[in-house]
Design a protein around this motif. Structure first.
Motif, PDB file in Angstrom:
ATOM      1  N   GLY A  89       0.863  -1.175   0.000  1.00 56.25           N
ATOM      2  CA  GLY A  89       0.000   0.000   0.000  1.00 56.25           C
ATOM      3  C   GLY A  89       0.893   1.216   0.000  1.00 56.25           C
ATOM      4  N   TRP A  90       0.494   2.214   0.742  1.00 57.14           N
ATOM      5  CA  TRP A  90       1.315   3.412   0.876  1.00 57.14           C
ATOM      6  C   TRP A  90       2.140   3.231   2.146  1.00 57.14           C
ATOM      7  N   VAL A  91       3.083   2.294   2.095  1.00 60.23           N
ATOM      8  CA  VAL A  91       3.824   1.882   3.292  1.00 60.23           C
ATOM      9  C   VAL A  91       4.743   2.983   3.816  1.00 60.23           C
ATOM     10  N   ASP A  92       5.093   3.942   2.986  1.00 58.06           N
ATOM     11  CA  ASP A  92       5.944   5.050   3.425  1.00 58.06           C
ATOM     12  C   ASP A  92       5.123   6.300   3.748  1.00 58.06           C
ATOM     13  N   GLY A  93       3.819   6.122   3.866  1.00 57.95           N
ATOM     14  CA  GLY A  93       2.948   7.248   4.176  1.00 57.95           C
ATOM     15  C   GLY A  93       2.066   7.603   2.995  1.00 57.95           C
ATOM     16  N   ALA A  94       0.913   8.145   3.312  1.00 63.12           N
ATOM     17  CA  ALA A  94      -0.066   8.472   2.274  1.00 63.12           C
ATOM     18  C   ALA A  94      -0.479   9.928   2.393  1.00 63.12           C
ATOM     19  N   ALA A  95      -0.512  10.602   1.274  1.00 61.75           N
ATOM     20  CA  ALA A  95      -1.088  11.949   1.248  1.00 61.75           C
ATOM     21  C   ALA A  95      -2.571  11.830   1.588  1.00 61.75           C
ATOM     22  N   LYS A  96      -3.140  12.856   2.202  1.00 59.36           N
ATOM     23  CA  LYS A  96      -4.548  12.792   2.603  1.00 59.36           C
ATOM     24  C   LYS A  96      -5.458  12.408   1.450  1.00 59.36           C
ATOM     25  N   TYR A  97      -5.155  12.952   0.269  1.00 56.31           N
ATOM     26  CA  TYR A  97      -6.075  12.673  -0.836  1.00 56.31           C
ATOM     27  C   TYR A  97      -6.030  11.210  -1.258  1.00 56.31           C
TER      28      TYR A  97
END
Length: 144
Positions: A89-97
């Motif tokens: 997934g977004w394992v390094d962090g995800a932007a809010k959108y």
């Protein structure tokens, strides 16, 4: 009508030992493959999950109707193996959108890429394990 049932405890224990051997020898490879499948499925959902804005872009001759306008959300999908666990997934962090697209809002339908990719990985695990067993048998025959 059946009047009794049987359980082969020794056979069940041997199967458990067999899967333990497979995981010890091939576990990291299985996890890496599972992560790659998860990443591919998430990216496919991002590409193919349409929105009204995406449909408008496509009607103007730009891109697809999917959710891949800047590639940021798509390119941020990755996987990571940590011991006996694989994450994707977004394992390094995800932007809010990214999360608004994933979960949906009052104006945007959710795309469910995490849920869909999890199901894809679960569907593929038996094949990955079967292939791992075949690699072990092949290596044993070659004397490795």
């Amino acid at each position: 009508m059946a009047s009794k049932t049987r359980v082969d405890l020794l056979g069940a224990m041997n199967k458990i030992k067999n899967i333990e051997q497979v995981m010890k020898l091939e576990g990291p490879k299985i996890l890496e493959q599972a992560g790659n499948i998860g990443v591919q499925e998430m990216r496919s959902v991002i590409d193919n999950s349409t929105t009204d804005w995406g449909s408008l872009r496509q009607s103007e001759g730009r891109e697809s109707a999917g959710r891949r306008e800047t590639d940021a959300m798509y390119n941020s999908v990755s996987s990571r193996v940590d011991g006996d666990v694989v994450s994707w997934g977004w394992v390094d962090g995800a932007a809010k959108y990214f999360l608004y697209q994933e979960e949906g809002t009052s104006k945007v339908a959710s795309m469910h890429s995490l849920k869909d990719s999890t199901q894809k990985v679960l569907d593929e695990l038996p094949r990955l394990i079967k292939n791992a067993k075949a690699r072990i048998r092949y290596a044993a025959k070659k004397g490795k």
